[in-house]
Design a protein around this motif. Structure first.
Motif, PDB file in Angstrom:
ATOM      1  N   GLU A  46       2.652   6.139  -3.445  1.00 23.70           N
ATOM      2  CA  GLU A  46       1.468   5.324  -3.159  1.00 23.70           C
ATOM      3  C   GLU A  46       1.273   4.196  -4.154  1.00 23.70           C
ATOM      4  OE1 GLU A  46      -1.973   7.733  -2.726  1.00 23.70           O
ATOM      5  OE2 GLU A  46      -1.279   8.665  -0.867  1.00 23.70           O
ATOM      6  N   ASP A  47       2.032   4.196  -5.251  1.00 23.19           N
ATOM      7  CA  ASP A  47       1.897   3.097  -6.201  1.00 23.19           C
ATOM      8  C   ASP A  47       3.239   2.812  -6.847  1.00 23.19           C
ATOM      9  OD1 ASP A  47       2.245   4.900  -8.441  1.00 23.19           O
ATOM     10  OD2 ASP A  47       0.137   5.453  -8.238  1.00 23.19           O
ATOM     11  N   THR A  98       0.818  -1.220   0.000  1.00 17.32           N
ATOM     12  CA  THR A  98       0.000   0.000   0.000  1.00 17.32           C
ATOM     13  C   THR A  98       0.845   1.261   0.000  1.00 17.32           C
ATOM     14  OG1 THR A  98      -0.128  -0.109   2.419  1.00 17.32           O
ATOM     15  CG2 THR A  98      -1.933  -1.111   1.166  1.00 17.32           C
ATOM     16  N   HIS A  99       2.126   1.157   0.361  1.00 18.80           N
ATOM     17  CA  HIS A  99       3.054   2.276   0.323  1.00 18.80           C
ATOM     18  C   HIS A  99       4.370   1.779  -0.250  1.00 18.80           C
ATOM     19  CE1 HIS A  99       0.299   3.372   3.668  1.00 18.80           C
ATOM     20  NE2 HIS A  99       0.417   4.583   3.190  1.00 18.80           N
ATOM     21  N   GLN A 100       5.058   2.643  -1.004  1.00 21.20           N
ATOM     22  CA  GLN A 100       6.345   2.284  -1.569  1.00 21.20           C
ATOM     23  C   GLN A 100       7.430   3.196  -0.998  1.00 21.20           C
ATOM     24  OE1 GLN A 100       6.066  -0.439  -3.283  1.00 21.20           O
ATOM     25  NE2 GLN A 100       3.842  -0.362  -3.570  1.00 21.20           N
ATOM     26  N   PHE A 101       8.645   2.706  -0.983  1.00 22.86           N
ATOM     27  CA  PHE A 101       9.820   3.339  -0.368  1.00 22.86           C
ATOM     28  C   PHE A 101       9.759   3.169   1.151  1.00 22.86           C
ATOM     29  CE2 PHE A 101       9.526   6.071  -4.270  1.00 22.86           C
ATOM     30  CZ  PHE A 101      10.728   5.677  -4.847  1.00 22.86           C
ATOM     31  N   TRP A 102      10.932   3.311   1.779  1.00 25.78           N
ATOM     32  CA  TRP A 102      11.029   3.155   3.227  1.00 25.78           C
ATOM     33  C   TRP A 102      10.157   4.160   3.973  1.00 25.78           C
ATOM     34  CZ3 TRP A 102      13.079  -0.759   5.849  1.00 25.78           C
ATOM     35  CH2 TRP A 102      14.058  -1.571   5.250  1.00 25.78           C
ATOM     36  N   ASP A 103      10.007   5.359   3.401  1.00 23.14           N
ATOM     37  CA  ASP A 103       9.185   6.366   4.079  1.00 23.14           C
ATOM     38  C   ASP A 103       7.768   6.442   3.534  1.00 23.14           C
ATOM     39  OD1 ASP A 103       9.592   7.582   1.623  1.00 23.14           O
ATOM     40  OD2 ASP A 103      10.817   9.230   2.408  1.00 23.14           O
ATOM     41  N   ALA A 160       6.369  -0.503 -13.721  1.00 21.93           N
ATOM     42  CA  ALA A 160       5.493  -0.900 -12.614  1.00 21.93           C
ATOM     43  C   ALA A 160       4.720  -2.165 -12.957  1.00 21.93           C
ATOM     44  CB  ALA A 160       4.536   0.234 -12.262  1.00 21.93           C
ATOM     45  N   ALA A 161       4.264  -2.265 -14.190  1.00 25.92           N
ATOM     46  CA  ALA A 161       3.532  -3.463 -14.618  1.00 25.92           C
ATOM     47  C   ALA A 161       4.421  -4.698 -14.511  1.00 25.92           C
ATOM     48  CB  ALA A 161       3.031  -3.284 -16.046  1.00 25.92           C
ATOM     49  N   PHE A 162       5.666  -4.564 -14.951  1.00 24.25           N
ATOM     50  CA  PHE A 162       6.621  -5.668 -14.839  1.00 24.25           C
ATOM     51  C   PHE A 162       6.849  -6.034 -13.380  1.00 24.25           C
ATOM     52  CE2 PHE A 162      11.293  -6.517 -14.308  1.00 24.25           C
ATOM     53  CZ  PHE A 162      11.262  -7.855 -14.688  1.00 24.25           C
ATOM     54  N   GLU A 163       7.096  -5.031 -12.538  1.00 20.75           N
ATOM     55  CA  GLU A 163       7.376  -5.298 -11.129  1.00 20.75           C
ATOM     56  C   GLU A 163       6.195  -5.962 -10.426  1.00 20.75           C
ATOM     57  OE1 GLU A 163      10.565  -1.701 -10.193  1.00 20.75           O
ATOM     58  OE2 GLU A 163       8.485  -1.511  -9.509  1.00 20.75           O
ATOM     59  N   ALA A 164       4.982  -5.567 -10.790  1.00 15.07           N
ATOM     60  CA  ALA A 164       3.793  -6.115 -10.123  1.00 15.07           C
ATOM     61  C   ALA A 164       3.639  -7.610 -10.364  1.00 15.07           C
ATOM     62  CB  ALA A 164       2.543  -5.381 -10.598  1.00 15.07           C
ATOM     63  N   THR A 165       4.213  -8.112 -11.441  1.00 19.08           N
ATOM     64  CA  THR A 165       4.077  -9.542 -11.747  1.00 19.08           C
ATOM     65  C   THR A 165       5.090 -10.398 -11.001  1.00 19.08           C
ATOM     66  OG1 THR A 165       5.597  -9.514 -13.652  1.00 19.08           O
ATOM     67  CG2 THR A 165       3.269  -8.982 -14.074  1.00 19.08           C
ATOM     68  N   ALA A 206       4.115   2.811  -9.993  1.00 16.00           N
ATOM     69  CA  ALA A 206       4.521   3.732 -11.056  1.00 16.00           C
ATOM     70  C   ALA A 206       5.279   4.921 -10.479  1.00 16.00           C
ATOM     71  CB  ALA A 206       3.312   4.196 -11.858  1.00 16.00           C
ATOM     72  N   ALA A 207       4.778   5.472  -9.380  1.00 16.16           N
ATOM     73  CA  ALA A 207       5.478   6.577  -8.722  1.00 16.16           C
ATOM     74  C   ALA A 207       6.809   6.109  -8.157  1.00 16.16           C
ATOM     75  CB  ALA A 207       4.608   7.165  -7.617  1.00 16.16           C
ATOM     76  N   GLN A 208       6.837   4.890  -7.659  1.00 12.37           N
ATOM     77  CA  GLN A 208       8.087   4.332  -7.140  1.00 12.37           C
ATOM     78  C   GLN A 208       9.111   4.194  -8.260  1.00 12.37           C
ATOM     79  OE1 GLN A 208       9.054   0.742  -7.847  1.00 12.37           O
ATOM     80  NE2 GLN A 208      11.036   1.410  -7.065  1.00 12.37           N
ATOM     81  N   ALA A 209       8.685   3.728  -9.418  1.00 13.46           N
ATOM     82  CA  ALA A 209       9.608   3.549 -10.539  1.00 13.46           C
ATOM     83  C   ALA A 209      10.124   4.885 -11.056  1.00 13.46           C
ATOM     84  CB  ALA A 209       8.913   2.781 -11.659  1.00 13.46           C
ATOM     85  N   LEU A 210       9.274   5.893 -11.066  1.00 17.48           N
ATOM     86  CA  LEU A 210       9.644   7.202 -11.603  1.00 17.48           C
ATOM     87  C   LEU A 210      10.634   7.934 -10.691  1.00 17.48           C
ATOM     88  CD1 LEU A 210       9.089   9.252 -13.886  1.00 17.48           C
ATOM     89  CD2 LEU A 210       7.247  10.189 -12.454  1.00 17.48           C
ATOM     90  N   GLY A 211      10.455   7.794  -9.380  1.00 13.53           N
ATOM     91  CA  GLY A 211      11.259   8.550  -8.429  1.00 13.53           C
ATOM     92  C   GLY A 211      12.760   8.411  -8.619  1.00 13.53           C
ATOM     93  N   PRO A 212      13.309   7.182  -8.595  1.00 12.46           N
ATOM     94  CA  PRO A 212      14.761   7.042  -8.760  1.00 12.46           C
ATOM     95  C   PRO A 212      15.279   7.536 -10.104  1.00 12.46           C
ATOM     96  CG  PRO A 212      13.808   5.067  -7.812  1.00 12.46           C
ATOM     97  CD  PRO A 212      12.662   5.914  -8.263  1.00 12.46           C
TER      98      PRO A 212
END
Length: 373
Positions: free
Chosen positions: A147-148, A138-143, A202-207, A150-156
């Protein structure tokens, strides 16, 4: 499927009692080699880098992929594009770093470092967590700032400290690649775009999931011999005296919440943690509970990689964490004996399982009970 309470011994449950293997997926880009940190410990050369593509959620993971919030993006072509991008060094400013630099499949999608190292060689400041089973989160990253996925993939990719990419550089590199232009148009109906690339990754990671560990075969498959006597004693400690299920609950062994363990407290102040996202002083020093699946393979531990081994982690908890003004009230000295700590480690090692790729049909509306259409 129904939620499973790991704090109780519910006996064998019919969670993916059989796995229908329909194909073997080879990470060709991995076998070709991706940039690795020279000082990171060597990976296990015997561990397979070829996840099985399955049309059923593996034994022990209580998750309905059809409930995944980004399920509409999970199509074979999108996943294939995301996999290609995951291993593409053009996503970094130097053209040398990929997503797999920090999330190496042979290390359970971590990198073996205490702290990640960015494209320029600068330390990132966080330990690279696994991406396995993150579709369940339900949350991505240590902090928890994303919230999803896709945002996690974009950040780095956009972080100057991490991959150092820009929208302009992405468009220049991928917009001049006819094959990528074609793939993006086939998948998204438009040319290469960084946000769309993040959706594909994100689609790849979700699988990517892990389950069917010795613990799962013991607990849900009824294989009483799957766990050693030591691991069974450790399981009882995990659920009872040690109180681990307070935070490491559910079939992914995480409550997806944030806790202050005192990690990073220097005697006067803590690192911000969740506070940097919420601004709530109660969140100072709190970090997200990580999964324990494949924890044997993901050393070093904690958000700052400050604990090198599982024994170090168990000793840290046995001593009640590190005292600080915002220490989680659930933490307390456990006073477990060395033999009990060894049993707990044996149980944690029993959570090591293979990696699977879920068939995209599992994410379609109407797919139920962990079966693809």
């Amino acid at each position: 499927m129904h939620a499973i309470d790991l704090a109780r011994n519910n006996g064998p449950a019919l969670l993916g009692a059989s796995l229908a293997v329909v194909a073997v997926v080879v990470f060709a880009a991995i076998r070709a080699g991706s940039p690795q940190a020279a000082s990171a410990p060597s990976a296990d050369p015997n561990r397979s880098l070829t996840p099985l593509l399955v049309d059923r959620v593996p034994l022990g993971l209580d998750w309905e992929p059809a409930s995944y919030r980004g399920r509409t993006t999970i199509e074979p072509a999108t996943v294939a594009l995301g996999e290609r991008l995951f291993f593409d060094p053009r996503l970094s400013r130097s053209g040398q770093m990929t997503c797999a630099t920090c999330h190496q499949p042979e290390r359970a999608f971590t990198d073996g470092r205490a702290l990640g190292r960015g494209d320029s060689g600068e330390l990132v400041g966080r330990n690279a967590p696994t991406i396995l089973n993150r579709g369940t989160g339900t949350h991505q990253f240590w902090d928890g700032r994303a919230e999803d996925l896709a945002a996690q993939a974009l950040g780095p990719m956009l972080s100057e400290v991490e991959m150092g990419l820009t929208h302009e550089l992405f468009s220049e590199r991928f917009g001049s690649d006819p094959e990528m232009v074609r793939e993006f148009r086939e998948v998204f109906g438009s040319g290469p775009d960084l946000e769309l690339a993040a959706r594909a990754i994100a689609a790849f990671e979700a699988t990517l999931v892990t389950a069917n560990s010795p613990f799962d075969r013991f607990e849900w498959g009824g294989e009483r011999e799957a766990l050693s006597e030591a691991a069974q004693r450790g399981l009882r400690l995990f659920r009872q005296e040690a109180g681990c299920t307070t935070c490491h609950t559910g079939t992914n062994f995480t409550d997806e919440l944030f806790h202050n363990l005192g990690v990073g407290f220097d005697g006067t102040s803590s690192r911000p943690g969740r506070f940097a996202v919420t601004g709530d002083h109660d969140d100072l020093g709190r970090y997200k509970t990580p999964t324990l699946r494949n924890v044997e393979l993901t050393a070093p531990y904690m958000h700052d990689g400050s604990l090198e081994t599982l024994d170090d982690v168990l000793t840290f908890y046995n001593e009640g964490g590190r005292a600080n003004p915002n220490l989680d009230p659930e933490l307390r000295p456990l006073d477990l004996s060395p033999a009990q700590l060894e049993d707990l480690r044996a149980f944690l090692e029993s959570l090591t399982g293979p990696v699977f790729r879920l068939d995209s049909g599992l994410f379609r509306e109407g797919a139920r009970d962990g079966h693809a259409d």
